[in-house]
Every structure is written in C-alpha cells, then in structure tokens.
Design a protein around this motif. Structure first.
Motif, PDB file in Angstrom:
ATOM      1  N   VAL A  91     -78.948  27.829  71.931  1.00 18.30           N
ATOM      2  CA  VAL A  91     -78.925  27.311  70.564  1.00 18.30           C
ATOM      3  C   VAL A  91     -78.267  25.942  70.484  1.00 18.30           C
ATOM      4  O   VAL A  91     -78.755  25.046  69.797  1.00 18.30           O
ATOM      5  N   PHE A  92     -77.165  25.739  71.183  1.00 21.23           N
ATOM      6  CA  PHE A  92     -76.422  24.491  71.081  1.00 21.23           C
ATOM      7  C   PHE A  92     -76.719  23.514  72.209  1.00 21.23           C
ATOM      8  O   PHE A  92     -76.049  22.499  72.327  1.00 21.23           O
ATOM      9  N   ASP A  93     -77.718  23.798  73.041  1.00 21.78           N
ATOM     10  CA  ASP A  93     -78.128  22.913  74.139  1.00 21.78           C
ATOM     11  C   ASP A  93     -76.913  22.438  74.925  1.00 21.78           C
ATOM     12  O   ASP A  93     -76.536  21.268  74.906  1.00 21.78           O
ATOM     13  N   MET A  94     -76.273  23.371  75.635  1.00 19.13           N
ATOM     14  CA  MET A  94     -75.026  23.091  76.343  1.00 19.13           C
ATOM     15  C   MET A  94     -75.244  22.553  77.758  1.00 19.13           C
ATOM     16  O   MET A  94     -74.324  22.516  78.550  1.00 19.13           O
ATOM     17  N   ARG A  95     -76.446  22.115  78.057  1.00 17.97           N
ATOM     18  CA  ARG A  95     -76.693  21.524  79.377  1.00 17.97           C
ATOM     19  C   ARG A  95     -75.941  20.206  79.505  1.00 17.97           C
ATOM     20  O   ARG A  95     -75.745  19.495  78.510  1.00 17.97           O
ATOM     21  N   PRO A  96     -75.514  19.861  80.724  1.00 18.21           N
ATOM     22  CA  PRO A  96     -74.839  18.562  80.894  1.00 18.21           C
ATOM     23  C   PRO A  96     -75.817  17.412  80.646  1.00 18.21           C
ATOM     24  O   PRO A  96     -77.022  17.574  80.749  1.00 18.21           O
ATOM     25  N   LEU A  97     -75.254  16.259  80.312  1.00 15.37           N
ATOM     26  CA  LEU A  97     -76.086  15.076  80.111  1.00 15.37           C
ATOM     27  C   LEU A  97     -76.710  14.644  81.429  1.00 15.37           C
ATOM     28  O   LEU A  97     -76.247  15.008  82.515  1.00 15.37           O
ATOM     29  N   ASP A  98     -77.736  13.827  81.333  1.00 14.80           N
ATOM     30  CA  ASP A  98     -78.440  13.319  82.506  1.00 14.80           C
ATOM     31  C   ASP A  98     -77.496  12.477  83.356  1.00 14.80           C
ATOM     32  O   ASP A  98     -77.013  11.430  82.915  1.00 14.80           O
ATOM     33  N   ALA A  99     -77.204  12.937  84.571  1.00 14.95           N
ATOM     34  CA  ALA A  99     -76.309  12.204  85.471  1.00 14.95           C
ATOM     35  C   ALA A  99     -77.063  11.671  86.686  1.00 14.95           C
ATOM     36  O   ALA A  99     -76.462  11.222  87.649  1.00 14.95           O
ATOM     37  N   SER A 100     -78.393  11.698  86.637  1.00 14.12           N
ATOM     38  CA  SER A 100     -79.191  11.235  87.770  1.00 14.12           C
ATOM     39  C   SER A 100     -79.360   9.718  87.772  1.00 14.12           C
ATOM     40  O   SER A 100     -79.901   9.162  88.719  1.00 14.12           O
ATOM     41  N   ARG A 101     -78.906   9.061  86.710  1.00 13.27           N
ATOM     42  CA  ARG A 101     -79.056   7.610  86.596  1.00 13.27           C
ATOM     43  C   ARG A 101     -77.947   7.053  85.725  1.00 13.27           C
ATOM     44  O   ARG A 101     -77.244   7.791  85.059  1.00 13.27           O
ATOM     45  N   PRO A 108     -81.074   4.065  77.551  1.00 14.89           N
ATOM     46  CA  PRO A 108     -79.768   4.725  77.488  1.00 14.89           C
ATOM     47  C   PRO A 108     -79.876   6.228  77.736  1.00 14.89           C
ATOM     48  O   PRO A 108     -80.954   6.815  77.619  1.00 14.89           O
ATOM     49  N   ILE A 109     -78.751   6.838  78.062  1.00 15.76           N
ATOM     50  CA  ILE A 109     -78.689   8.299  78.176  1.00 15.76           C
ATOM     51  C   ILE A 109     -78.550   8.844  76.757  1.00 15.76           C
ATOM     52  O   ILE A 109     -77.640   8.456  76.022  1.00 15.76           O
ATOM     53  N   MET A 110     -79.469   9.706  76.374  1.00 13.69           N
ATOM     54  CA  MET A 110     -79.523  10.213  75.005  1.00 13.69           C
ATOM     55  C   MET A 110     -78.564  11.386  74.819  1.00 13.69           C
ATOM     56  O   MET A 110     -78.494  12.286  75.656  1.00 13.69           O
ATOM     57  N   GLY A 124     -69.255   8.541  85.252  1.00 13.58           N
ATOM     58  CA  GLY A 124     -69.760   7.481  86.120  1.00 13.58           C
ATOM     59  C   GLY A 124     -71.047   7.843  86.823  1.00 13.58           C
ATOM     60  O   GLY A 124     -71.550   8.958  86.727  1.00 13.58           O
ATOM     61  N   TYR A 125     -71.574   6.836  87.541  1.00 11.34           N
ATOM     62  CA  TYR A 125     -72.752   7.060  88.386  1.00 11.34           C
ATOM     63  C   TYR A 125     -72.462   6.477  89.754  1.00 11.34           C
ATOM     64  O   TYR A 125     -72.072   5.322  89.858  1.00 11.34           O
ATOM     65  N   PRO A 126     -72.627   7.241  90.811  1.00  5.12           N
ATOM     66  CA  PRO A 126     -72.993   8.658  90.863  1.00  5.12           C
ATOM     67  C   PRO A 126     -71.932   9.525  90.185  1.00  5.12           C
ATOM     68  O   PRO A 126     -70.803   9.097  89.982  1.00  5.12           O
ATOM     69  N   ALA A 127     -72.317  10.739  89.847  1.00  3.76           N
ATOM     70  CA  ALA A 127     -71.454  11.641  89.082  1.00  3.76           C
ATOM     71  C   ALA A 127     -70.087  11.770  89.745  1.00  3.76           C
ATOM     72  O   ALA A 127     -69.967  11.793  90.976  1.00  3.76           O
ATOM     73  N   ASP A 128     -69.060  11.837  88.925  1.00  4.34           N
ATOM     74  CA  ASP A 128     -67.661  11.972  89.343  1.00  4.34           C
ATOM     75  C   ASP A 128     -67.145  10.769  90.128  1.00  4.34           C
ATOM     76  O   ASP A 128     -66.273  10.904  90.973  1.00  4.34           O
ATOM     77  N   SER A 129     -67.664   9.580  89.851  1.00  2.00           N
ATOM     78  CA  SER A 129     -67.154   8.391  90.537  1.00  2.00           C
ATOM     79  C   SER A 129     -65.938   7.807  89.828  1.00  2.00           C
ATOM     80  O   SER A 129     -65.280   6.931  90.387  1.00  2.00           O
ATOM     81  N   GLU A 148     -65.662   1.698  82.052  1.00  2.00           N
ATOM     82  CA  GLU A 148     -65.397   1.776  83.499  1.00  2.00           C
ATOM     83  C   GLU A 148     -66.635   1.436  84.326  1.00  2.00           C
ATOM     84  O   GLU A 148     -66.589   0.596  85.214  1.00  2.00           O
ATOM     85  N   CYS A 149     -67.759   2.102  84.039  1.00  2.00           N
ATOM     86  CA  CYS A 149     -68.947   1.921  84.871  1.00  2.00           C
ATOM     87  C   CYS A 149     -70.070   1.170  84.164  1.00  2.00           C
ATOM     88  O   CYS A 149     -71.054   0.787  84.798  1.00  2.00           O
ATOM     89  N   GLY A 150     -69.976   0.982  82.852  1.00  2.00           N
ATOM     90  CA  GLY A 150     -71.001   0.257  82.117  1.00  2.00           C
ATOM     91  C   GLY A 150     -72.174   1.104  81.679  1.00  2.00           C
ATOM     92  O   GLY A 150     -73.158   0.580  81.148  1.00  2.00           O
ATOM     93  N   GLY A 151     -72.119   2.426  81.875  1.00  2.00           N
ATOM     94  CA  GLY A 151     -73.207   3.306  81.444  1.00  2.00           C
ATOM     95  C   GLY A 151     -73.342   3.287  79.931  1.00  2.00           C
ATOM     96  O   GLY A 151     -72.356   3.226  79.199  1.00  2.00           O
ATOM     97  N   VAL A 152     -74.582   3.322  79.440  1.00  2.00           N
ATOM     98  CA  VAL A 152     -74.855   3.234  78.004  1.00  2.00           C
ATOM     99  C   VAL A 152     -75.327   4.605  77.508  1.00  2.00           C
ATOM    100  O   VAL A 152     -76.196   5.235  78.115  1.00  2.00           O
ATOM    101  N   TYR A 153     -74.756   5.032  76.375  1.00  2.00           N
ATOM    102  CA  TYR A 153     -75.100   6.304  75.746  1.00  2.00           C
ATOM    103  C   TYR A 153     -75.551   6.030  74.325  1.00  2.00           C
ATOM    104  O   TYR A 153     -74.985   5.183  73.632  1.00  2.00           O
ATOM    105  N   LYS A 154     -76.582   6.757  73.885  1.00  2.00           N
ATOM    106  CA  LYS A 154     -77.106   6.572  72.538  1.00  2.00           C
ATOM    107  C   LYS A 154     -77.250   7.928  71.867  1.00  2.00           C
ATOM    108  O   LYS A 154     -77.779   8.864  72.453  1.00  2.00           O
ATOM    109  N   MET A 155     -76.763   8.007  70.619  1.00  2.00           N
ATOM    110  CA  MET A 155     -76.849   9.258  69.884  1.00  2.00           C
ATOM    111  C   MET A 155     -78.202   9.386  69.207  1.00  2.00           C
ATOM    112  O   MET A 155     -78.688   8.449  68.579  1.00  2.00           O
TER     113      MET A 155
END
Length: 191
Positions: A91-101, A108-110, A124-129, A148-155
């Motif tokens: 119901v709450f889509d508890m999967r982790p966010l996309d960490a493959s890129r 952006p990562i949605m 970070g990328y790779p994950a846990d950096s 820290e890593c410059g990754g972009v996230y968009k809601m």
C-alpha cells in the motif's frame, strides 16, 4: 547478653511459624461470551478489495475473553496496510529508491509522495558511498540535490488533487514561513 538471646529466640520462632500468614493463591475469573444481538457489528473481516471508505477500516475486535490479533484490533491506515500485505499489495510502496544510477537534472530519481512534503535519504552512487543525507522535497520545491554526491531527486505528487491540507488550496499554516537557505539564492536552472 539477655538482649541477644531474646532476639535470637524471636528470630528462631519467626522462622518456624511466621506472625502473619499470607495466602499465595490466585483466582481465575472466566467470562462466557454472551450471544450477540442480531443488530450487532458485523464480525466478518473484509478483504482489501472490499474496502470502500473509512468505515470499512475498523476491525471487528476480539471475542470476549480472548487476546486480539493485530488484524482484529488494527484500525485506519494500519488496518489498510495489513489487509494489503495479506493480498500481496504494498500500500505505501516501501521499496527503496532507485540506487542503480545517480540522478541528474535531466533524469532525476523520482520520489512519490501522498503529502505536500517527503524526505529522501541519499547514500550516494554507488550505494553506501557516503553517510545518509536526508533531503526534503516538497510540492513547492520538488527538486533537491544531494550536497555530497550531487544526486538529484524530484518529488512526484500522487495524492488527491482536492487535498484540503495542500498549500495550493490556501491552508493557513499560522503564518509559518520556511527559513531561507543557500538554495533560495541559487538560480533555478542550477537546482
């Protein structure tokens, strides 16, 4: 010497027969379940697909004299989540966010959100950096960049459009204004 003998004798007598006798018994009370009247609340547990409104999210409760299970006593969103999990629906889509890129401004990562604001933890990328840095994305400021890593996230807002608590619908937050940060002075195209 006399005092020592009398104290010793009193202690010996107390060990043999205590002055106050206590009974260490327990009582057990049993309640028999009374028959429910014909107009009582329906005790049937509804499936996830049968949920139509808030009234369907009230559990039947446990039988008198028994301990309720999580499903019997859960109400509201907790009940909806349990019923969904029983049928394989997250119901709450508890999967982790996309960490493959790493998210970029163009791709952006949605981050899906049912509310006006959502927190996203970047590792970070790779994950846990790097250590987890918590970013806040909102309907007013949907894009955030990890310092820290410059990754972009968009809601991506997936909630109801007629949300009465939304900032777009004139809900007053008692004059609270979000404090200005360095991001407020950066050109929008750099965000």
């Amino acid at each position: 010497m006399f005092l020592q003998r009398s104290a010793f004798a009193a202690a010996r007598r107390a060990a043999i027969s205590p002055v106050v006798k206590r009974s260490f018994t327990s009582s057990f009370v049993r309640r028999d379940a009374a028959p429910t009247p014909s107009g009582a609340v329906d005790k049937k547990i509804k499936n996830f697909s049968e949920i139509k409104g808030e009234d369907d999210l009230i559990g039947p409760g446990a039988e008198p004299g028994t301990i309720p299970t999580d499903l019997e006593q859960a109400v509201g969103l907790e009940r909806l989540e349990i019923l969904g999990k029983m049928q394989g629906v997250d119901v709450f889509d508890m999967r982790p966010l996309d960490a493959s890129r790493r998210g970029t401004l163009d791709n952006p990562i949605m981050v899906k959100s049912f509310g006006d604001e959502q927190y996203a933890g970047c590792t970070g990328y790779p994950a846990d950096s790097h250590v987890t840095i918590w970013l806040t994305v909102s309907r007013e400021r949907p894009i955030e960049r990890c310092p820290e890593c410059g990754g972009v996230y968009k809601m991506e807002y997936v909630g109801p459009e007629d949300d009465p608590h939304s900032h777009d619908h004139g809900h007053d937050h008692h004059g609270f204004e979000e404090p200005k940060t360095f991001v407020d002075f950066v050109k929008p195209e750099y965000r």
